[in-house]
Design a protein around this motif. Structure first.
Motif, PDB file in Angstrom:
ATOM      1  N   ASP A 142       0.823  -1.210   0.000  1.00 26.10           N
ATOM      2  CA  ASP A 142       0.000   0.000   0.000  1.00 26.10           C
ATOM      3  C   ASP A 142       0.862   1.266   0.000  1.00 26.10           C
ATOM      4  OD1 ASP A 142      -2.190  -1.682   0.080  1.00 26.10           O
ATOM      5  OD2 ASP A 142      -2.649  -1.291   2.194  1.00 26.10           O
ATOM      6  N   TYR A 143       1.983   1.220   0.672  1.00 28.13           N
ATOM      7  CA  TYR A 143       2.892   2.370   0.736  1.00 28.13           C
ATOM      8  C   TYR A 143       3.565   2.610  -0.612  1.00 28.13           C
ATOM      9  CZ  TYR A 143       6.456   5.485   2.727  1.00 28.13           C
ATOM     10  OH  TYR A 143       7.265   6.564   3.025  1.00 28.13           O
ATOM     11  N   GLY A 144       3.730   1.543  -1.372  1.00 30.32           N
ATOM     12  CA  GLY A 144       4.301   1.665  -2.710  1.00 30.32           C
ATOM     13  C   GLY A 144       5.813   1.682  -2.756  1.00 30.32           C
ATOM     14  N   ILE A 145       6.432   0.971  -1.840  1.00 30.94           N
ATOM     15  CA  ILE A 145       7.895   0.910  -1.796  1.00 30.94           C
ATOM     16  C   ILE A 145       8.345  -0.497  -2.179  1.00 30.94           C
ATOM     17  CG2 ILE A 145       7.992   0.283   0.660  1.00 30.94           C
ATOM     18  CD1 ILE A 145      10.443   2.157   0.914  1.00 30.94           C
ATOM     19  N   THR A 146       9.459  -0.586  -2.874  1.00 29.95           N
ATOM     20  CA  THR A 146       9.998  -1.899  -3.228  1.00 29.95           C
ATOM     21  C   THR A 146      10.741  -2.484  -2.032  1.00 29.95           C
ATOM     22  OG1 THR A 146      12.134  -1.066  -4.021  1.00 29.95           O
ATOM     23  CG2 THR A 146      10.322  -1.180  -5.636  1.00 29.95           C
ATOM     24  N   TYR A 147      10.910  -3.798  -2.050  1.00 27.89           N
ATOM     25  CA  TYR A 147      11.672  -4.433  -0.973  1.00 27.89           C
ATOM     26  C   TYR A 147      13.120  -3.963  -0.981  1.00 27.89           C
ATOM     27  CZ  TYR A 147       7.728  -7.656  -0.550  1.00 27.89           C
ATOM     28  OH  TYR A 147       6.482  -8.196  -0.386  1.00 27.89           O
ATOM     29  N   VAL A 148      13.656  -3.709  -2.173  1.00 27.57           N
ATOM     30  CA  VAL A 148      15.040  -3.224  -2.271  1.00 27.57           C
ATOM     31  C   VAL A 148      15.154  -1.867  -1.570  1.00 27.57           C
ATOM     32  CG1 VAL A 148      16.840  -2.425  -3.854  1.00 27.57           C
ATOM     33  CG2 VAL A 148      15.568  -4.513  -4.374  1.00 27.57           C
ATOM     34  N   ARG A 149      14.246  -0.957  -1.884  1.00 26.69           N
ATOM     35  CA  ARG A 149      14.274   0.380  -1.274  1.00 26.69           C
ATOM     36  C   ARG A 149      13.991   0.293   0.234  1.00 26.69           C
ATOM     37  NH1 ARG A 149      16.612   4.720  -0.567  1.00 26.69           N
ATOM     38  NH2 ARG A 149      15.354   6.566  -0.305  1.00 26.69           N
ATOM     39  N   LEU A 150      13.056  -0.557   0.615  1.00 23.02           N
ATOM     40  CA  LEU A 150      12.748  -0.746   2.035  1.00 23.02           C
ATOM     41  C   LEU A 150      13.962  -1.292   2.781  1.00 23.02           C
ATOM     42  CD1 LEU A 150      10.675  -0.638   4.329  1.00 23.02           C
ATOM     43  CD2 LEU A 150       9.870  -2.890   3.587  1.00 23.02           C
ATOM     44  N   SER A 151      14.667  -2.187   2.140  1.00 21.86           N
ATOM     45  CA  SER A 151      15.895  -2.731   2.722  1.00 21.86           C
ATOM     46  C   SER A 151      16.916  -1.620   2.955  1.00 21.86           C
ATOM     47  CB  SER A 151      16.483  -3.807   1.802  1.00 21.86           C
ATOM     48  OG  SER A 151      17.756  -4.191   2.236  1.00 21.86           O
ATOM     49  N   GLU A 152      17.076  -0.773   1.963  1.00 23.22           N
ATOM     50  CA  GLU A 152      18.021   0.348   2.083  1.00 23.22           C
ATOM     51  C   GLU A 152      17.613   1.302   3.200  1.00 23.22           C
ATOM     52  OE1 GLU A 152      17.782   1.982  -1.841  1.00 23.22           O
ATOM     53  OE2 GLU A 152      19.107   0.457  -2.705  1.00 23.22           O
ATOM     54  N   ARG A 153      16.338   1.633   3.252  1.00 22.62           N
ATOM     55  CA  ARG A 153      15.865   2.607   4.240  1.00 22.62           C
ATOM     56  C   ARG A 153      15.839   2.050   5.660  1.00 22.62           C
ATOM     57  NH1 ARG A 153      10.754   5.777   2.250  1.00 22.62           N
ATOM     58  NH2 ARG A 153      11.302   7.036   4.050  1.00 22.62           N
ATOM     59  N   SER A 154      15.629   0.744   5.790  1.00 23.29           N
ATOM     60  CA  SER A 154      15.542   0.147   7.127  1.00 23.29           C
ATOM     61  C   SER A 154      16.879  -0.374   7.639  1.00 23.29           C
ATOM     62  CB  SER A 154      14.537  -0.999   7.117  1.00 23.29           C
ATOM     63  OG  SER A 154      15.014  -2.078   6.323  1.00 23.29           O
ATOM     64  N   GLY A 155      17.809  -0.625   6.716  1.00 23.75           N
ATOM     65  CA  GLY A 155      19.092  -1.199   7.109  1.00 23.75           C
ATOM     66  C   GLY A 155      19.038  -2.710   7.299  1.00 23.75           C
ATOM     67  N   ILE A 156      17.923  -3.330   6.930  1.00 18.50           N
ATOM     68  CA  ILE A 156      17.759  -4.781   7.041  1.00 18.50           C
ATOM     69  C   ILE A 156      18.120  -5.391   5.692  1.00 18.50           C
ATOM     70  CG2 ILE A 156      16.109  -6.667   7.422  1.00 18.50           C
ATOM     71  CD1 ILE A 156      14.506  -4.656   9.180  1.00 18.50           C
ATOM     72  N   PRO A 157      19.034  -6.363   5.664  1.00 21.29           N
ATOM     73  CA  PRO A 157      19.411  -6.959   4.380  1.00 21.29           C
ATOM     74  C   PRO A 157      18.181  -7.478   3.618  1.00 21.29           C
ATOM     75  CG  PRO A 157      20.866  -7.727   6.121  1.00 21.29           C
ATOM     76  CD  PRO A 157      19.750  -6.966   6.786  1.00 21.29           C
ATOM     77  N   TYR A 158      18.221  -7.310   2.291  1.00 25.29           N
ATOM     78  CA  TYR A 158      17.090  -7.668   1.441  1.00 25.29           C
ATOM     79  C   TYR A 158      16.597  -9.095   1.672  1.00 25.29           C
ATOM     80  CZ  TYR A 158      14.427  -8.963  -2.674  1.00 25.29           C
ATOM     81  OH  TYR A 158      13.454  -9.445  -3.501  1.00 25.29           O
ATOM     82  N   THR A 159      17.496 -10.069   1.679  1.00 23.68           N
ATOM     83  CA  THR A 159      17.052 -11.470   1.813  1.00 23.68           C
ATOM     84  C   THR A 159      16.407 -11.707   3.175  1.00 23.68           C
ATOM     85  OG1 THR A 159      19.290 -12.135   2.465  1.00 23.68           O
ATOM     86  CG2 THR A 159      18.699 -12.435   0.160  1.00 23.68           C
ATOM     87  N   THR A 160      16.921 -11.074   4.199  1.00 23.74           N
ATOM     88  CA  THR A 160      16.343 -11.201   5.535  1.00 23.74           C
ATOM     89  C   THR A 160      14.971 -10.555   5.574  1.00 23.74           C
ATOM     90  OG1 THR A 160      18.559 -11.178   6.506  1.00 23.74           O
ATOM     91  CG2 THR A 160      16.714 -10.679   7.979  1.00 23.74           C
ATOM     92  N   LEU A 161      14.871  -9.345   5.043  1.00 22.43           N
ATOM     93  CA  LEU A 161      13.597  -8.628   4.997  1.00 22.43           C
ATOM     94  C   LEU A 161      12.560  -9.452   4.242  1.00 22.43           C
ATOM     95  CD1 LEU A 161      13.068  -4.924   4.238  1.00 22.43           C
ATOM     96  CD2 LEU A 161      11.844  -6.603   2.908  1.00 22.43           C
ATOM     97  N   TYR A 162      12.941  -9.996   3.106  1.00 31.18           N
ATOM     98  CA  TYR A 162      12.013 -10.785   2.289  1.00 31.18           C
ATOM     99  C   TYR A 162      11.484 -11.989   3.069  1.00 31.18           C
ATOM    100  CZ  TYR A 162       9.932 -12.965  -1.791  1.00 31.18           C
ATOM    101  OH  TYR A 162       9.045 -13.509  -2.674  1.00 31.18           O
ATOM    102  N   LYS A 163      12.378 -12.675   3.782  1.00 31.47           N
ATOM    103  CA  LYS A 163      11.952 -13.831   4.589  1.00 31.47           C
ATOM    104  C   LYS A 163      10.982 -13.404   5.691  1.00 31.47           C
ATOM    105  CE  LYS A 163      16.134 -16.532   3.854  1.00 31.47           C
ATOM    106  NZ  LYS A 163      17.359 -17.048   4.488  1.00 31.47           N
ATOM    107  N   TYR A 164      11.221 -12.247   6.284  1.00 30.08           N
ATOM    108  CA  TYR A 164      10.328 -11.753   7.329  1.00 30.08           C
ATOM    109  C   TYR A 164       8.935 -11.481   6.779  1.00 30.08           C
ATOM    110  CZ  TYR A 164      14.398 -10.648  10.356  1.00 30.08           C
ATOM    111  OH  TYR A 164      15.526 -10.692  11.125  1.00 30.08           O
ATOM    112  N   VAL A 165       8.847 -10.693   5.711  1.00 24.06           N
ATOM    113  CA  VAL A 165       7.532 -10.261   5.236  1.00 24.06           C
ATOM    114  C   VAL A 165       6.772 -11.354   4.490  1.00 24.06           C
ATOM    115  CG1 VAL A 165       8.149  -7.822   5.209  1.00 24.06           C
ATOM    116  CG2 VAL A 165       8.382  -9.156   3.117  1.00 24.06           C
ATOM    117  N   LYS A 166       7.466 -12.391   4.091  1.00 24.85           N
ATOM    118  CA  LYS A 166       6.787 -13.517   3.448  1.00 24.85           C
ATOM    119  C   LYS A 166       6.472 -14.624   4.449  1.00 24.85           C
ATOM    120  CE  LYS A 166       6.504 -11.597  -0.483  1.00 24.85           C
ATOM    121  NZ  LYS A 166       5.210 -11.063  -0.899  1.00 24.85           N
ATOM    122  N   GLY A 167       6.809 -14.391   5.730  1.00 27.29           N
ATOM    123  CA  GLY A 167       6.471 -15.343   6.778  1.00 27.29           C
ATOM    124  C   GLY A 167       7.344 -16.575   6.799  1.00 27.29           C
ATOM    125  N   ALA A 168       8.494 -16.511   6.135  1.00 26.19           N
ATOM    126  CA  ALA A 168       9.391 -17.668   6.084  1.00 26.19           C
ATOM    127  C   ALA A 168      10.329 -17.732   7.286  1.00 26.19           C
ATOM    128  CB  ALA A 168      10.210 -17.638   4.794  1.00 26.19           C
TER     129      ALA A 168
END
Length: 88
Positions: free
Chosen positions: A23-49
């Motif tokens: 809904d916010y319209g941000i990519t996972y790559v950009r969210l990773s950059e802004r949050s400081g959380i590595p992309y692969t880690t962030l992806y696993k979190y938000v996909k419930g893995a």
């Protein structure tokens, strides 16, 4: 409980947060950059893995401009749709 597999509630939190990200319209790559959380880690979190630590959860919610409490409440509704809100 298996530490590698998120609980139903954790998975619901991840799903609600993922929708907030969309809904916010941000990519996972950009969210990773802004949050400081590595992309692969962030992806696993938000996909419930993978279970999401509270610090990561609040950081991600804040980046997309959503109150973490609202996400938790929405996740509770998903997991227990008939449960009444507790009185405080």
């Amino acid at each position: 409980m298996d530490k590698k597999r998120p609980s139903d509630f954790d998975a619901a939190v991840a799903s609600v947060l993922d929708q907030a990200i969309t809904d916010y319209g941000i990519t996972y790559v950009r969210l990773s950059e802004r949050s400081g959380i590595p992309y692969t880690t962030l992806y696993k979190y938000v996909k419930g893995a993978s279970p999401m630590p509270l610090a990561a959860f609040t950081k991600l919610a804040n980046v997309v401009g959503v109150n973490p409490g609202e996400i938790i409440h929405a996740a509770q509704t998903v997991v227990n749709p008939t449960e009444q809100k507790p009185r405080i």
